[in-house]
Design a protein around this motif. Structure first.
Motif, PDB file in Angstrom:
ATOM      1  N   ASP A  46      46.864  41.381  25.016  1.00  0.00           N
ATOM      2  CA  ASP A  46      46.499  41.301  25.857  1.00  0.00           C
ATOM      3  C   ASP A  46      47.036  40.027  27.095  1.00  0.00           C
ATOM      4  O   ASP A  46      47.761  40.967  28.203  1.00  0.00           O
ATOM      5  CB  ASP A  46      45.376  41.359  26.024  1.00  0.00           C
ATOM      6  CG  ASP A  46      45.135  42.880  25.651  1.00  0.00           C
ATOM      7  OD1 ASP A  46      46.025  43.463  25.574  1.00  0.00           O
ATOM      8  OD2 ASP A  46      43.707  42.964  24.931  1.00  0.00           O
ATOM      9  N   GLU A  47      47.231  38.884  27.206  1.00  0.00           N
ATOM     10  CA  GLU A  47      47.623  37.498  27.454  1.00  0.00           C
ATOM     11  C   GLU A  47      48.675  37.620  28.013  1.00  0.00           C
ATOM     12  O   GLU A  47      49.520  37.257  29.078  1.00  0.00           O
ATOM     13  CB  GLU A  47      46.445  36.671  26.797  1.00  0.00           C
ATOM     14  CG  GLU A  47      44.588  36.296  26.893  1.00  0.00           C
ATOM     15  CD  GLU A  47      44.476  35.001  27.277  1.00  0.00           C
ATOM     16  OE1 GLU A  47      45.556  33.919  27.407  1.00  0.00           O
ATOM     17  OE2 GLU A  47      43.799  35.194  26.149  1.00  0.00           O
ATOM     18  N   ALA A  48      49.717  38.001  27.240  1.00  0.00           N
ATOM     19  CA  ALA A  48      51.460  38.031  26.870  1.00  0.00           C
ATOM     20  C   ALA A  48      51.483  39.092  27.731  1.00  0.00           C
ATOM     21  O   ALA A  48      51.985  38.817  28.419  1.00  0.00           O
ATOM     22  CB  ALA A  48      51.617  37.538  26.177  1.00  0.00           C
ATOM     23  N   TYR A  49      51.455  39.714  27.603  1.00  0.00           N
ATOM     24  CA  TYR A  49      51.234  41.191  28.586  1.00  0.00           C
ATOM     25  C   TYR A  49      51.176  41.262  30.228  1.00  0.00           C
ATOM     26  O   TYR A  49      51.407  41.360  31.325  1.00  0.00           O
ATOM     27  CB  TYR A  49      50.972  41.990  27.977  1.00  0.00           C
ATOM     28  CG  TYR A  49      52.344  43.084  26.665  1.00  0.00           C
ATOM     29  CD1 TYR A  49      53.942  43.083  27.148  1.00  0.00           C
ATOM     30  CD2 TYR A  49      51.393  43.645  25.193  1.00  0.00           C
ATOM     31  CE1 TYR A  49      54.094  44.042  26.563  1.00  0.00           C
ATOM     32  CE2 TYR A  49      52.438  43.783  24.597  1.00  0.00           C
ATOM     33  CZ  TYR A  49      53.721  44.621  25.200  1.00  0.00           C
ATOM     34  OH  TYR A  49      54.875  45.330  24.454  1.00  0.00           O
ATOM     35  N   GLN A  50      50.332  40.517  30.707  1.00  0.00           N
ATOM     36  CA  GLN A  50      49.146  40.308  31.840  1.00  0.00           C
ATOM     37  C   GLN A  50      50.273  39.744  32.323  1.00  0.00           C
ATOM     38  O   GLN A  50      50.779  39.331  33.491  1.00  0.00           O
ATOM     39  CB  GLN A  50      47.772  40.315  31.553  1.00  0.00           C
ATOM     40  CG  GLN A  50      47.414  40.771  32.873  1.00  0.00           C
ATOM     41  CD  GLN A  50      47.309  41.616  33.656  1.00  0.00           C
ATOM     42  OE1 GLN A  50      47.039  43.021  32.896  1.00  0.00           O
ATOM     43  NE2 GLN A  50      47.702  41.909  35.237  1.00  0.00           N
ATOM     44  N   ALA A  51      51.283  38.056  31.259  1.00  0.00           N
ATOM     45  CA  ALA A  51      51.455  37.172  32.235  1.00  0.00           C
ATOM     46  C   ALA A  51      53.137  37.990  32.365  1.00  0.00           C
ATOM     47  O   ALA A  51      52.605  37.542  33.700  1.00  0.00           O
ATOM     48  CB  ALA A  51      51.200  35.902  31.082  1.00  0.00           C
ATOM     49  N   ALA A  52      53.144  38.458  31.495  1.00  0.00           N
ATOM     50  CA  ALA A  52      54.588  38.762  31.429  1.00  0.00           C
ATOM     51  C   ALA A  52      54.468  40.183  32.493  1.00  0.00           C
ATOM     52  O   ALA A  52      55.595  39.813  33.910  1.00  0.00           O
ATOM     53  CB  ALA A  52      55.243  40.194  30.720  1.00  0.00           C
ATOM     54  N   LYS A  53      53.485  40.857  32.991  1.00  0.00           N
ATOM     55  CA  LYS A  53      53.643  42.360  34.225  1.00  0.00           C
ATOM     56  C   LYS A  53      53.405  41.210  35.608  1.00  0.00           C
ATOM     57  O   LYS A  53      53.914  41.713  36.443  1.00  0.00           O
ATOM     58  CB  LYS A  53      52.410  42.540  34.648  1.00  0.00           C
ATOM     59  CG  LYS A  53      51.775  43.634  35.076  1.00  0.00           C
ATOM     60  CD  LYS A  53      50.606  44.873  34.063  1.00  0.00           C
ATOM     61  CE  LYS A  53      50.930  45.535  35.704  1.00  0.00           C
ATOM     62  NZ  LYS A  53      49.666  46.983  35.599  1.00  0.00           N
ATOM     63  N   GLU A  54      52.883  39.963  35.844  1.00  0.00           N
ATOM     64  CA  GLU A  54      52.515  39.068  36.997  1.00  0.00           C
ATOM     65  C   GLU A  54      53.852  38.577  37.168  1.00  0.00           C
ATOM     66  O   GLU A  54      54.250  38.874  38.054  1.00  0.00           O
ATOM     67  CB  GLU A  54      50.834  38.795  37.298  1.00  0.00           C
ATOM     68  CG  GLU A  54      49.934  39.036  36.722  1.00  0.00           C
ATOM     69  CD  GLU A  54      50.120  40.458  38.007  1.00  0.00           C
ATOM     70  OE1 GLU A  54      50.491  39.817  39.289  1.00  0.00           O
ATOM     71  OE2 GLU A  54      49.736  40.947  37.496  1.00  0.00           O
ATOM     72  N   ALA A  55      54.109  37.735  35.949  1.00  0.00           N
ATOM     73  CA  ALA A  55      55.517  37.051  36.201  1.00  0.00           C
ATOM     74  C   ALA A  55      56.880  38.328  36.428  1.00  0.00           C
ATOM     75  O   ALA A  55      57.602  37.512  37.207  1.00  0.00           O
ATOM     76  CB  ALA A  55      55.470  36.009  34.768  1.00  0.00           C
ATOM     77  N   GLN A  56      56.759  39.168  36.217  1.00  0.00           N
ATOM     78  CA  GLN A  56      58.233  40.181  36.377  1.00  0.00           C
ATOM     79  C   GLN A  56      58.309  40.592  37.734  1.00  0.00           C
ATOM     80  O   GLN A  56      59.106  39.931  37.789  1.00  0.00           O
ATOM     81  CB  GLN A  56      57.958  41.274  35.303  1.00  0.00           C
ATOM     82  CG  GLN A  56      59.789  42.231  35.309  1.00  0.00           C
ATOM     83  CD  GLN A  56      59.170  42.882  36.294  1.00  0.00           C
ATOM     84  OE1 GLN A  56      58.351  43.516  37.002  1.00  0.00           O
ATOM     85  NE2 GLN A  56      60.398  43.301  36.728  1.00  0.00           N
ATOM     86  N   LYS A  57      57.152  40.796  37.979  1.00  0.00           N
ATOM     87  CA  LYS A  57      56.981  41.433  39.491  1.00  0.00           C
ATOM     88  C   LYS A  57      57.667  39.963  40.750  1.00  0.00           C
ATOM     89  O   LYS A  57      58.785  40.461  41.627  1.00  0.00           O
ATOM     90  CB  LYS A  57      55.621  41.643  39.911  1.00  0.00           C
ATOM     91  CG  LYS A  57      55.281  42.656  39.264  1.00  0.00           C
ATOM     92  CD  LYS A  57      53.895  42.946  40.061  1.00  0.00           C
ATOM     93  CE  LYS A  57      52.647  43.591  39.472  1.00  0.00           C
ATOM     94  NZ  LYS A  57      51.351  43.770  39.837  1.00  0.00           N
ATOM     95  N   ILE A  58      57.563  38.814  40.712  1.00  0.00           N
ATOM     96  CA  ILE A  58      57.979  37.847  40.882  1.00  0.00           C
ATOM     97  C   ILE A  58      59.301  37.625  40.877  1.00  0.00           C
ATOM     98  O   ILE A  58      60.438  37.453  41.831  1.00  0.00           O
ATOM     99  CB  ILE A  58      56.802  36.807  40.847  1.00  0.00           C
ATOM    100  CG1 ILE A  58      55.358  36.371  41.579  1.00  0.00           C
ATOM    101  CG2 ILE A  58      57.281  35.394  41.493  1.00  0.00           C
ATOM    102  CD1 ILE A  58      54.952  35.468  41.205  1.00  0.00           C
ATOM    103  N   LYS A 200      57.187  30.540  34.011  1.00  0.00           N
ATOM    104  CA  LYS A 200      56.233  31.216  33.400  1.00  0.00           C
ATOM    105  C   LYS A 200      55.625  32.231  33.280  1.00  0.00           C
ATOM    106  O   LYS A 200      55.412  32.726  34.045  1.00  0.00           O
ATOM    107  CB  LYS A 200      54.741  30.067  33.451  1.00  0.00           C
ATOM    108  CG  LYS A 200      54.089  30.535  34.354  1.00  0.00           C
ATOM    109  CD  LYS A 200      52.976  29.205  34.813  1.00  0.00           C
ATOM    110  CE  LYS A 200      51.683  30.207  35.702  1.00  0.00           C
ATOM    111  NZ  LYS A 200      50.969  29.001  36.100  1.00  0.00           N
ATOM    112  N   GLY A 201      54.967  33.104  31.517  1.00  0.00           N
ATOM    113  CA  GLY A 201      54.958  34.088  31.730  1.00  0.00           C
ATOM    114  C   GLY A 201      56.256  35.036  31.789  1.00  0.00           C
ATOM    115  O   GLY A 201      56.163  36.689  31.513  1.00  0.00           O
ATOM    116  N   VAL A 202      57.786  34.978  32.181  1.00  0.00           N
ATOM    117  CA  VAL A 202      58.567  35.477  32.278  1.00  0.00           C
ATOM    118  C   VAL A 202      58.681  35.613  30.552  1.00  0.00           C
ATOM    119  O   VAL A 202      59.901  36.953  30.134  1.00  0.00           O
ATOM    120  CB  VAL A 202      59.997  35.071  32.795  1.00  0.00           C
ATOM    121  CG1 VAL A 202      60.505  36.015  32.729  1.00  0.00           C
ATOM    122  CG2 VAL A 202      59.578  35.165  33.920  1.00  0.00           C
TER     123      VAL A 202
END
Length: 484
Positions: A46-58, A200-202
């Motif tokens: 969950d944390e990995a996907y949420q981080a990826a979701k937010e980072a991807q937008k940027i 981070k997060g990408v």
């Protein structure tokens, strides 16, 4: 560094997984523990996907030059750390030096090829419409977050061929490497891209036990595409789940690749390519040679010389750069390959070269006079067992080559290049090679299969399409006349 390489990498942080389970990663040659890894659970995913979701937008909005700079820096860091990585791969995966170096260089090439994708995202296709005053624009956009599951046999390349283009086009990735080759297939890449300046997060890396986590990485609502390399059985399951959840899917699955030696073939060249295609990475290659079809004119000589060559391949500890035949990945794979060999004997295949188990190494088997519809010929072996089948005519062998549920790669040897190209095109596979081995890779060419060998392609022009989506924007430059 070993501690870092046994950790999860989530939202730019190195940490242990939240599961109670600990995985012991062992050297397949001598069984020594390489690393112990505390596994991830659903909360970590969950944390990995949420981080990826937010980072991807940027990251999607980052300039092309920034994306290209990260990729160039990553390629340079890879080259600087080549010896370190080769050492890790040989120790963790049992790869020969030749295989590890080949995979490493292809992976660096994947990065360099992906760099040009960044600019392509800003080059819309523009064409006139049928309606007066209409102009059509087609824009390419990142697909979003990718769930990536990679195999043990080519852990670096299987990951990089997705991660590099994903970074170039503005996607984010949650990567799940095979646990048995976790260090080679996950944390090393995360460390490289972290040093290269990737936000981070990408890129996130998680390792978990399927018995605990199940299909959560696939069914999770965040990823828009799942990329999987592995068995056809698992690929069917993943494809079904993605269909139910209306996700895109990219699958590179099993193969039963034919290697055909026609009557006018250069026998020396064919034998060399056959030995390489069969025993590269001890046969643990999806595009490796599985069935050798040899014209009767060359059959006896081919069988004799191929077996002699196979019997001379150096085997043992892959830490020795001269070794070609190293260990199989684990005991389960060893037992599977040994069962295939025993079944082939029971079914009447002629043993030309008897393989020997020496510790965790299995030396080559060569079977001749194999029936094209036998269990041996219809099985993806994934080990050092060569299957040789005689044929009489081109028409006969083409039918036999296509007599399989798989359609990944193929090869044909002939002095007549036009005939070779026609034969290669008639083989029901995503790839086929004239006067070369079935195991081939070119970063600018589409890599993937037909039939039960998968869906989608990696590399080349189609590789750009695999992890992006398109949007049609029409522009009406003058008032449109409507019928009412």
């Amino acid at each position: 560094m070993a501690d870092k390489f046994s950790m999860q990498y989530i939202n730019g942080g190195w940490r242990e997984g939240s599961s109670d389970h600990v995985y012991e990663n062992v050297n397949p040659y001598n069984g020594e523990v390489v690393a112990r890894m505390k596994l991830a659970n659903r909360n970590d995913i969950d944390e990995a996907y949420q981080a990826a979701k937010e980072a991807q937008k940027i990251w999607a909005q980052a300039p092309a030059d920034e994306k290209k700079q990260v990729l160039r820096c990553a390629a340079q860091l890879m080259q600087e750390r080549k010896d370190e990585y080769i050492g890790i791969m040989v120790k963790e995966t049992g790869s020969s030096f030749v295989k590890a170096m080949s995979e490493f260089m292809v992976s660096v090439g994947n990065i360099m090829t992906a760099i040009e994708y960044a600019d392509r995202m800003y080059e819309p296709q523009i064409f006139p419409g049928a309606i007066p005053g209409k102009e059509n624009h087609v824009y390419r956009h990142p697909i979003g977050v990718i769930g990536l599951i990679t195999p043990f046999n080519f852990p670096l390349m299987s990951a990089m061929r997705v991660i590099a283009p994903a970074i170039a086009v503005g996607d984010a990735v949650v990567l799940k490497p095979d646990s048995g080759t976790y260090m080679s297939g996950g944390p090393f890449l995360a460390d490289i891209f972290e040093q290269a300046g990737l936000p981070k997060g990408v890129l996130n890396v998680v390792g978990y036990d399927i018995a605990e986590v199940g299909d959560y990485l696939i069914e999770h609502p965040v990823p828009r595409i799942i990329s999987f390399t592995g068995s056809t059985a698992v690929g069917r399951h993943i494809g079904a789940l993605c269909g139910q959840n209306l996700k895109r899917v990219s699958l590179e699955l099993g193969g039963n690749n034919p290697f055909v030696v026609l009557e006018d073939a250069d026998l020396d060249a064919a034998i060399n390519a056959a030995v390489f295609g069969k025993f590269f990475n001890v046969g643990q290659v999806c595009v490796g040679t599985n069935r050798m079809f040899v014209h009767r004119k060359h059959y006896d000589e081919f069988v004799r010389r191929f077996a002699e060559h196979a019997g001379q391949l150096p085997y043992g500890d892959p830490i020795d750069p001269k070794v070609i035949i190293g260990p199989l990945i684990n005991e389960r794979q060893m037992q599977k390959v040994l069962r295939i060999a025993e079944d082939a004997k029971k079914d009447g295949a002629r043993v030309v070269l008897e393989g020997q188990r020496i510790g965790n190494v299995l030396t080559p088997f060569v079977f001749a006079d194999v029936k094209q519809d036998s269990r041996l010929a219809q099985t993806e072996i994934f080990g050092p067992i060569a299957t040789i089948i005689p044929f009489e005519s081109d028409e006969e062998v083409l039918e036999w080559a296509n007599n399989t549920e798989y359609g990944l790669s193929g090869a044909v040897f002939t002095e007549d290049l036009e005939k070779g190209i026609a034969f290669a095109r008639a083989v029901e596979s995503g790839m086929a090679h004239v006067n070369d081995a079935t195991a081939n890779m070119d970063m600018n060419a589409p890599f993937g299969g037909e039939k039960s060998s998968g869906i989608g392609r990696y590399g080349g022009e189609i590789g750009l399409e695999e992890f992006t989506t398109v949007k049609w924007v029409s522009v009406q430059t003058e008032p449109r006349k409507f019928p009412f």
